[in-house]
Design an enzyme around this catalytic site. Sequence first.
Site, PDB file in Angstrom:
ATOM      1  N   HIS A   1       0.870  -1.167   0.000  1.00  0.00           N
ATOM      2  CA  HIS A   1       0.000   0.000   0.000  1.00  0.00           C
ATOM      3  C   HIS A   1       0.912   1.224   0.000  1.00  0.00           C
ATOM      4  CE1 HIS A   1      -2.257  -3.285   1.953  1.00  0.00           C
ATOM      5  NE2 HIS A   1      -3.313  -2.777   1.347  1.00  0.00           N
TER       6      HIS A   1
ATOM      7  N   TYR B   1      -4.143   3.952   3.226  1.00  0.00           N
ATOM      8  CA  TYR B   1      -5.169   4.647   3.997  1.00  0.00           C
ATOM      9  C   TYR B   1      -4.628   5.862   4.745  1.00  0.00           C
ATOM     10  CZ  TYR B   1      -8.707   0.920   3.631  1.00  0.00           C
ATOM     11  OH  TYR B   1      -9.648   0.032   3.188  1.00  0.00           O
TER      12      TYR B   1
ATOM     13  N   SER C   1      -7.317   3.529  -5.329  1.00  0.00           N
ATOM     14  CA  SER C   1      -7.365   3.825  -3.893  1.00  0.00           C
ATOM     15  C   SER C   1      -7.483   2.539  -3.098  1.00  0.00           C
ATOM     16  CB  SER C   1      -8.564   4.715  -3.574  1.00  0.00           C
ATOM     17  OG  SER C   1      -9.777   3.985  -3.677  1.00  0.00           O
ATOM     18  N   ASP C   2      -7.066   2.591  -1.835  1.00  0.00           N
ATOM     19  CA  ASP C   2      -7.459   1.527  -0.931  1.00  0.00           C
ATOM     20  C   ASP C   2      -8.970   1.636  -0.744  1.00  0.00           C
ATOM     21  OD1 ASP C   2      -7.333  -0.639   0.763  1.00  0.00           O
ATOM     22  OD2 ASP C   2      -5.628   0.128   1.892  1.00  0.00           O
ATOM     23  N   PHE C   3      -9.597   0.552  -0.306  1.00  0.00           N
ATOM     24  CA  PHE C   3     -11.041   0.450  -0.396  1.00  0.00           C
ATOM     25  C   PHE C   3     -11.779   1.307   0.638  1.00  0.00           C
ATOM     26  CE2 PHE C   3     -11.805  -3.660  -2.948  1.00  0.00           C
ATOM     27  CZ  PHE C   3     -10.736  -3.364  -3.770  1.00  0.00           C
TER      28      PHE C   3
END
Length: 266
Positions: A91, A136, A167-169
């Site tokens: 990430h 995040y 994007s991260d979720f």
Amino acid sequence: MSGEATCFPVAMARAASFDTDLEFRVGEAIGKEIRANDGNYFGGVCINLLRHPAGGRAQEGYGEDSYMLGQMGKSLMSGVQKHNVMACIKHYAVNNQENMRFKINVEADERVLREVYLAHFKECIDNGAASVMGAYNRFRGEQCCESSHLLRTVLKDDWGFKGFTISDFIWGIRDTEQAAKGGLDIEMPATMFYGPQLLQAVQDGKVAKEIVDESAFRVARTVLKFETAPDPLPEYPEKFIGSSEHIALALEAAEKSMVLMQHNQA
């Protein structure tokens, strides 16, 4: 992707083997099974640098050494992408702990950032990673998925990344305009800040149409590159999923992950 697949030992265990060839073969098996499931994307190349003992995703990464992360992550990614499945490295970036990951702001000077926290990402980018997932957390006061320094200056400008960013979720981005201008190409897994909100921002003159065009081009270019590339195999039948060959590979990975250390007393 949906359906069944071979279960391999976690990345942290496989890292103990120090075997990049094995990791490449694991990536190949994953790529084959994704294709057999009619998929084209793998979001599982986790190269977070483990710096916090309470890192909730620790088992998904390869440990605390940047060089190790780069070599193992590159191997897994390359194995997956050999079979024309787009791999996502994640990430990005400085994502190192769990409990406050939605709120924490990380500070790091530029040398530490590039030499410690980004070197393994660059290794994967230099070897053709198709996509990058933002983190995040915030970095220098900005959401990582909205950071023009991380996504544009470093990733796209300095490193020449040609793929697309996601994007991260759900909680990866917080502001439509900042994310688009920052270089975030796709919001995952559904549109909370993009979609109609991004269209409205363009119509209101807050986001230039060229920014959206660039993102669409990046996605289309990457997908077409993988969709039109020749496959190394003539077909990807369902029998690849959970095959005896892949089960044997999972066993090999498990065995090679069991590393014993002997302490000799003086």
